[in-house]
Design an enzyme around this catalytic site. Structure first.
Site, PDB file in Angstrom:
ATOM      1  N   SER A 147       0.843  -1.198   0.000  1.00 58.44           N
ATOM      2  CA  SER A 147       0.000   0.000   0.000  1.00 58.44           C
ATOM      3  C   SER A 147       0.876   1.246   0.000  1.00 58.44           C
ATOM      4  O   SER A 147       2.080   1.165   0.294  1.00 58.44           O
ATOM      5  CB  SER A 147      -0.855  -0.018   1.274  1.00 58.44           C
ATOM      6  OG  SER A 147      -1.436   1.243   1.544  1.00 58.44           O
ATOM      7  N   TYR A 160      -3.660  -0.125   9.831  1.00 54.37           N
ATOM      8  CA  TYR A 160      -3.429  -0.486   8.422  1.00 54.37           C
ATOM      9  C   TYR A 160      -1.995  -0.165   8.028  1.00 54.37           C
ATOM     10  O   TYR A 160      -1.309  -0.974   7.396  1.00 54.37           O
ATOM     11  CB  TYR A 160      -4.442   0.283   7.572  1.00 54.37           C
ATOM     12  CG  TYR A 160      -4.463  -0.064   6.097  1.00 54.37           C
ATOM     13  CD1 TYR A 160      -5.116  -1.214   5.643  1.00 54.37           C
ATOM     14  CD2 TYR A 160      -3.878   0.769   5.144  1.00 54.37           C
ATOM     15  CE1 TYR A 160      -5.161  -1.518   4.288  1.00 54.37           C
ATOM     16  CE2 TYR A 160      -3.924   0.478   3.796  1.00 54.37           C
ATOM     17  CZ  TYR A 160      -4.573  -0.675   3.366  1.00 54.37           C
ATOM     18  OH  TYR A 160      -4.622  -0.970   2.028  1.00 54.37           O
TER      19      TYR A 160
HETATM   20  P1  NAP Z   1     -11.858  -4.881  -1.185  1.00 56.06           P
HETATM   21  O1  NAP Z   1     -12.597  -4.453  -2.390  1.00 56.06           O
HETATM   22  O2  NAP Z   1     -12.364  -4.517   0.160  1.00 56.06           O
HETATM   23  O3  NAP Z   1     -11.569  -6.468  -1.243  1.00 56.06           O
HETATM   24  C1  NAP Z   1     -10.868  -7.100  -0.209  1.00 56.06           C
HETATM   25  C2  NAP Z   1     -11.069  -8.576  -0.313  1.00 56.06           C
HETATM   26  O4  NAP Z   1     -10.410  -9.234   0.775  1.00 56.06           O
HETATM   27  C3  NAP Z   1     -12.523  -8.972  -0.242  1.00 56.06           C
HETATM   28  O5  NAP Z   1     -12.788  -9.920  -1.246  1.00 56.06           O
HETATM   29  C4  NAP Z   1     -12.644  -9.583   1.145  1.00 56.06           C
HETATM   30  O6  NAP Z   1     -13.644 -10.544   1.218  1.00 56.06           O
HETATM   31  C5  NAP Z   1     -11.286 -10.226   1.301  1.00 56.06           C
HETATM   32  N1  NAP Z   1     -10.971 -10.527   2.677  1.00 56.06           N
HETATM   33  C6  NAP Z   1     -10.941  -9.666   3.732  1.00 56.06           C
HETATM   34  N2  NAP Z   1     -10.624 -10.347   4.853  1.00 56.06           N
HETATM   35  C7  NAP Z   1     -10.435 -11.638   4.503  1.00 56.06           C
HETATM   36  C8  NAP Z   1     -10.075 -12.808   5.217  1.00 56.06           C
HETATM   37  N3  NAP Z   1      -9.853 -12.794   6.540  1.00 56.06           N
HETATM   38  N4  NAP Z   1      -9.972 -13.992   4.555  1.00 56.06           N
HETATM   39  C9  NAP Z   1     -10.212 -14.011   3.220  1.00 56.06           C
HETATM   40  N5  NAP Z   1     -10.569 -12.942   2.482  1.00 56.06           N
HETATM   41  C10 NAP Z   1     -10.675 -11.768   3.128  1.00 56.06           C
HETATM   42  O7  NAP Z   1     -10.384  -4.313  -1.254  1.00 56.06           O
HETATM   43  P2  NAP Z   1      -9.451  -3.966  -2.483  1.00 56.06           P
HETATM   44  O8  NAP Z   1      -9.449  -2.497  -2.599  1.00 56.06           O
HETATM   45  O9  NAP Z   1      -9.755  -4.827  -3.654  1.00 56.06           O
HETATM   46  O10 NAP Z   1      -8.073  -4.367  -1.807  1.00 56.06           O
HETATM   47  C11 NAP Z   1      -7.384  -5.583  -2.057  1.00 56.06           C
HETATM   48  C12 NAP Z   1      -6.026  -5.489  -1.381  1.00 56.06           C
HETATM   49  O11 NAP Z   1      -5.346  -4.341  -1.888  1.00 56.06           O
HETATM   50  C13 NAP Z   1      -6.101  -5.277   0.125  1.00 56.06           C
HETATM   51  O12 NAP Z   1      -5.028  -5.933   0.738  1.00 56.06           O
HETATM   52  C14 NAP Z   1      -5.953  -3.778   0.280  1.00 56.06           C
HETATM   53  O13 NAP Z   1      -5.481  -3.391   1.522  1.00 56.06           O
HETATM   54  C15 NAP Z   1      -4.974  -3.492  -0.833  1.00 56.06           C
HETATM   55  N6  NAP Z   1      -4.937  -2.119  -1.315  1.00 56.06           N
HETATM   56  C16 NAP Z   1      -6.052  -1.485  -1.741  1.00 56.06           C
HETATM   57  C17 NAP Z   1      -5.952  -0.189  -2.250  1.00 56.06           C
HETATM   58  C18 NAP Z   1      -7.111   0.608  -2.745  1.00 56.06           C
HETATM   59  O14 NAP Z   1      -6.948   1.815  -2.940  1.00 56.06           O
HETATM   60  N7  NAP Z   1      -8.268   0.024  -2.980  1.00 56.06           N
HETATM   61  C19 NAP Z   1      -4.706   0.417  -2.308  1.00 56.06           C
HETATM   62  C20 NAP Z   1      -3.585  -0.270  -1.824  1.00 56.06           C
HETATM   63  C21 NAP Z   1      -3.718  -1.532  -1.345  1.00 56.06           C
HETATM   64  P3  NAP Z   1     -14.970 -10.367   2.150  1.00 56.06           P
HETATM   65  O15 NAP Z   1     -16.043 -10.031   1.211  1.00 56.06           O
HETATM   66  O16 NAP Z   1     -15.087 -11.710   2.793  1.00 56.06           O
HETATM   67  O17 NAP Z   1     -14.696  -9.272   3.163  1.00 56.06           O
HETATM   68  C1  GCO Z   2      -6.982   5.228   3.105  1.00 60.41           C
HETATM   69  C2  GCO Z   2      -7.037   4.236   1.989  1.00 60.41           C
HETATM   70  C3  GCO Z   2      -5.718   3.580   1.704  1.00 60.41           C
HETATM   71  C4  GCO Z   2      -5.730   2.872   0.401  1.00 60.41           C
HETATM   72  C5  GCO Z   2      -4.480   2.271  -0.073  1.00 60.41           C
HETATM   73  C6  GCO Z   2      -3.452   3.269  -0.485  1.00 60.41           C
HETATM   74  O1  GCO Z   2      -7.932   5.283   3.887  1.00 60.41           O
HETATM   75  O2  GCO Z   2      -6.001   5.980   3.162  1.00 60.41           O
HETATM   76  O3  GCO Z   2      -8.042   3.306   2.103  1.00 60.41           O
HETATM   77  O4  GCO Z   2      -4.963   3.237   2.711  1.00 60.41           O
HETATM   78  O5  GCO Z   2      -6.748   1.956   0.311  1.00 60.41           O
HETATM   79  O6  GCO Z   2      -3.986   1.246   0.710  1.00 60.41           O
HETATM   80  O7  GCO Z   2      -2.396   2.643  -1.094  1.00 60.41           O
END
Ligand code: NAP
Ligand code: GCO
Length: 266
Positions: A147, A160
């Site tokens: 992240s 986080y």
């Molecule tokens: P999201 O839409 O909230 O999807 C997260 C997924 O993780 C969901 O399918 C959720 O399933 C699953 N999950 C959560 N807890 C779990 C567990 N204990 N066991 C198995 N599955 C679980 O999030 P996303 O934005 O696609 O993010 C995916 C990854 O990228 C995460 O690690 C997040 O921190 C990271 N990320 C996101 C962003 C962003 O801007 N969106 C940026 C940087 C990093 P459920 O439906 O069961 O909750």
């Molecule tokens: C926030 C965001 C983030 C992003 C992501 C950035 O509240 O600042 O949710 O942390 O999802 O991980 O890279």
């Protein structure tokens, strides 16, 4: 050397955790397009059924399983089932993750622990479950979804940031410990990506204007926009493939330039 062939994932089995939707789904779609057979897990039957239909609609024959990444026994049986159904895991993408946006002094230790449990201990448990099979095969790729918060802090995301900063160091440690077994462990650090996780940060205000955080992110991103899950597809294929065999312990930030930019003068 056939460079284009080195990006192929033909014959490889990929496990993408939490890939029922969002970033994980897009990464799984990309790995499938490069030739990998896809396994994913999620926590509920309803999500599993919906995801299987979504994969089928894309023409992807993905195998879905119910498993919580924080439960060692569930992950062990997930990996065993994948091995029986598809073969041993060649590529693990630690994607499952959550965020809780709570000011630190108002956050309970229990809430903090839950975030660390899913975002940091989950990847440890999943990596631990697949590494022995990778050693046996003589190769393996682990991609940890990090992240901006692996590098930066901000108000309300202490747990986080602690977990994702830890995940960056777990990435380096897996590289250090298992690089000699031909296992490459790298991270992808997405910028701000439009998914359900960030929906609250993009909600329209009662007067119809854009959320102040939405405006802040667009101004802070040299690309001038939010990322999409599709932005992560090419980087994921690269880090899952032989094309990245000498890349290890690295976090590839896919952020439209956020980390390079000091921000606009007010
Ligand atoms: P999201 O839409 O909230 O999807 C997260 C997924 O993780 C969901 O399918 C959720 O399933 C699953 N999950 C959560 N807890 C779990 C567990 N204990 N066991 C198995 N599955 C679980 O999030 P996303 O934005 O696609 O993010 C995916 C990854 O990228 C995460 O690690 C997040 O921190 C990271 N990320 C996101 C962003 C962003 O801007 N969106 C940026 C940087 C990093 P459920 O439906 O069961 O909750
Ligand atoms: C926030 C965001 C983030 C992003 C992501 C950035 O509240 O600042 O949710 O942390 O999802 O991980 O890279």
């Amino acid at each position: 050397m056939d460079v284009m062939k080195s990006f192929s994932l033909e014959g490889r089995v990929a496990l993408v955790t939490g890939a029922a939707y969002g970033i994980g789904f897009a990464i799984a779609e990309a790995l499938a397009a490069a030739g990998a057979r896809i396994a994913f897990n999620c926590r509920t039957q309803a999500n599993l059924d919906r995801a299987l239909a979504d994969y089928a609609a894309k023409g992807i024959d993905a195998r879905g399983y119910i498993a919580d990444v924080t439960k060692e026994d569930e992950v062990a049986s997930l990996v065993a089932k994948i091995e029986a159904d598809l073969g041993g895991v060649d590529i693990l993408v630690n994607n499952a993750g959550v965020i809780k946006r709570i000011p630190m002094t108002e956050m309970s230790a229990e809430d903090f622990r839950q975030v660390v449990d899913i975002d940091l201990i989950g990847p440890f448990i999943c990596a631990k479950a697949v590494i022995p099979g990778m050693i046996e095969k003589g190769h393996g790729k682990i991609i940890n979804i990090c992240s901006m918060m692996s590098e930066l802090g901000r108000e309300t995301v202490s747990a986080y940031a602690a977990a994702k900063g830890g995940l960056k160091m777990l990435t380096r440690n897996i590289c250090s410990e298992y690089g000699g077994a031909n296992i490459q462990c790298n991270g992808i650090g997405p910028g701000y990506i439009a998914t359900p996780q960030t929906t609250p940060l993009r909600e329209r205000q009662p007067d119809g204007s854009r959320h102040p955080f939405d405006q802040f992110i667009v101004a802070k991103t040299p690309a001038g926009r939010w990322g999409t899950p599709e932005d992560l597809m090419g980087p994921a294929v690269f880090l899952a493939s032989d094309a990245s065999d000498f890349v290890n312990g690295h976090v590839l930030y896919v952020d439209g330039g956020i980390l390079a930019y000091i921000g606009k003068q007010p």
